[in-house]
Design an enzyme around this catalytic site. Sequence first.
Site, PDB file in Angstrom:
ATOM      1  N   CYS A 393       0.856  -1.194   0.072  1.00 14.34           N
ATOM      2  CA  CYS A 393       0.235  -0.031  -0.044  1.00 14.34           C
ATOM      3  C   CYS A 393       0.903   1.132  -0.108  1.00 14.34           C
ATOM      4  O   CYS A 393       1.391   1.743  -1.015  1.00 14.34           O
ATOM      5  CB  CYS A 393      -0.955   0.115   1.298  1.00 14.34           C
ATOM      6  SG  CYS A 393      -2.409   0.952   0.834  1.00 14.34           S
ATOM      7  N   HIS A 524      -3.674  -4.635   0.254  1.00 12.64           N
ATOM      8  CA  HIS A 524      -3.025  -5.077   1.362  1.00 12.64           C
ATOM      9  C   HIS A 524      -2.992  -6.703   1.442  1.00 12.64           C
ATOM     10  O   HIS A 524      -4.278  -7.450   1.849  1.00 12.64           O
ATOM     11  CB  HIS A 524      -3.868  -4.964   2.653  1.00 12.64           C
ATOM     12  CG  HIS A 524      -3.510  -3.504   3.029  1.00 12.64           C
ATOM     13  ND1 HIS A 524      -2.346  -2.967   3.723  1.00 12.64           N
ATOM     14  CD2 HIS A 524      -4.276  -2.356   2.674  1.00 12.64           C
ATOM     15  CE1 HIS A 524      -2.452  -1.797   3.872  1.00 12.64           C
ATOM     16  NE2 HIS A 524      -3.439  -1.181   3.274  1.00 12.64           N
ATOM     17  N   GLU A 526      -1.481  -9.009   2.600  1.00 15.72           N
ATOM     18  CA  GLU A 526      -1.451  -9.596   3.849  1.00 15.72           C
ATOM     19  C   GLU A 526      -3.002 -10.172   4.513  1.00 15.72           C
ATOM     20  O   GLU A 526      -3.059 -11.413   5.546  1.00 15.72           O
ATOM     21  CB  GLU A 526      -0.871  -8.832   5.219  1.00 15.72           C
ATOM     22  CG  GLU A 526      -1.598  -7.566   5.429  1.00 15.72           C
ATOM     23  CD  GLU A 526      -0.973  -6.502   4.711  1.00 15.72           C
ATOM     24  OE1 GLU A 526      -0.870  -6.568   3.594  1.00 15.72           O
ATOM     25  OE2 GLU A 526      -1.361  -5.334   5.101  1.00 15.72           O
TER      26      GLU A 526
HETATM   27  N1  GLN Z   1      -1.717   6.653   3.148  1.00 21.03           N
HETATM   28  C1  GLN Z   1      -1.907   6.059   1.737  1.00 21.03           C
HETATM   29  C2  GLN Z   1      -3.230   6.424   1.282  1.00 21.03           C
HETATM   30  O1  GLN Z   1      -4.045   6.646   2.015  1.00 21.03           O
HETATM   31  C3  GLN Z   1      -1.753   4.775   2.051  1.00 21.03           C
HETATM   32  C4  GLN Z   1      -2.749   3.789   3.154  1.00 21.03           C
HETATM   33  C5  GLN Z   1      -2.060   2.343   3.480  1.00 21.03           C
HETATM   34  O2  GLN Z   1      -0.886   2.189   3.323  1.00 21.03           O
HETATM   35  N2  GLN Z   1      -3.174   1.630   4.039  1.00 21.03           N
HETATM   36  O3  GLN Z   1      -3.422   6.117  -0.008  1.00 21.03           O
END
Ligand code: GLN
Length: 550
Positions: A393, A524, A526
């Site tokens: 992410c 994600h 995970e």
């Molecule tokens: N801060 C980033 C966004 O909002 C990534 C978010 C995250 O890593 N879950 O896009």
Amino acid sequence: MQKKETKYIFVVGGVISGVGKGITSSSLGLILKNRGLKVTSIKIDPYINVDAGTMNPIEHGEVFVLKDGNETDQDMGNYERFLEINLTRINYMTTGLVYKSVIEKERNLEYKGKCVQVVPHIPLEVIRRIKEAGKNADADVVMIEIGGTVGEYENILFLEAARMMKLEAPKDVAFIIVSYLPTPQNVGEMKTKPTQHAVRTLNASGIQPDILIARANVGLDKLRKEKIALFCNILADRIISAPDVSSIYDIPINFEKEKLSEKICDILDIDSKKVDMKAWKKWEAFAKHAHNGKEVVKIAMIGKYFETGDFVLSDSYLSVIEAIKYSSYAQNRKPILTWLNSSDFEKNPAKLKELKKYDGIIVPGGFGSRGVEGNLNAIKFARENKIPYFGLCYGMQMMVIEYARNVLGLKDANTKEVNPNSKNLVIDIMESQKEILKNNSYGGSMRLGEYKAILRDGTIAKSAYETKEVLERHRHRYEVNPAFVADLEAKGLVFSGRSPDGHLMEIAELPKNKHPFFLGTQFHPEFLARPLDPHPLFTAFIKACINKNK
Ligand code: GLN
């Protein structure tokens, strides 16, 4: 054959928070599932937040995202992993959520002019939700974990709901208390009194536990078992010793040594089916891995780490850690994780060399600007020194920024989250998010939950997944800016996964001939790793780490 009544098992905690209710519920669910029963799980969090999404990870640990996008407590991840199920919003509730729905119903005249009261209407709404979750899953058994500790004010209405359910169907409801037995250093003896008080306090809510799980740093002796039995009014053989373990995956095995699934079937009058030995052997073999691993794989996790309030650091990245374990165990390796502070790489380039010690580097998800420059330096080092890198992410967004800065030469490339004034916003706010943020509607409003990605032929992603399209869980507001995609690709970065309409970049990677593993995902992965079914991208990463020194 007529389906028998659904059974409900409430799990509550005594004496201390963090006593292990979530793992206990997950483990109980697993051993019941292994008896051929259909099990689902509910987590109740007693706070006012409507969901866990607005909470800081150091307050609350990981936010676990369900496939429908609900942002929940990390225990939901344990349920999904232990039980190999996918849960939805009906499996999670908080005080805030329950009140919100009761108030909405009242506004819609659904109580038909009645005076709506805390009792019984709040517990009745809790009961309605519990039953609906059971029905949706067509469950034989519903495990319900009530957050908090008995005796505190916050969870009283949930205990009231549990009491009411027991009154309505005594044979279908069981109570388990997970309690803690301290051994004070200067006394040198395990003490039962706090547990006695916890059970008394539970009794005061009209609840008598059927089973007591005795958490302690060592096993329970006979003397203490008998003492707890007598003073807590629980049969001695229903007091289960649960000493500390080095791997949570041993807990179901320890429970079965105490014949716990049989005892529960007895209490709830469940036609006790035989244990599915094939499934059980698989679990045992998996659990053994945690103790085997002669050979290790060394992973550096880079992020912004500092004191962690009530929660320990590893809680904030629980699913990532578990995903690494499953893929490592499947390769007969023991993962060694080292937490590195991204700010260390900001002003001290010499420190970067230390990264060579690791077989692979992960930058997990995150928010905000602190530590970002350090991450970018570390990612550049990983790219140039061919150290396997996996960005999750935010870790993928930073990988794209690093590439734009150092390969495309866009020196001020950035994400709008960090520097809205940058001329080269290679990571920008999603169009759909602009209005949302204008109105300050932060709760539950990111791009959340399961979305499809189409994979490109001939890429690391495609060969890892061995399929054309995947569904993965998201939680972000920003995305790769489509205006820069062609330039990034022209300079060698490959977007190997995209949304079906081609607009959103889901996976970025460098081709294998340029780097052994330099890959990031906007989603994600995970959240989908399971003990007996490791995630293909984590497995591809771990394999690259193992091969690094060959
Ligand atoms: N801060 C980033 C966004 O909002 C990534 C978010 C995250 O890593 N879950 O896009």
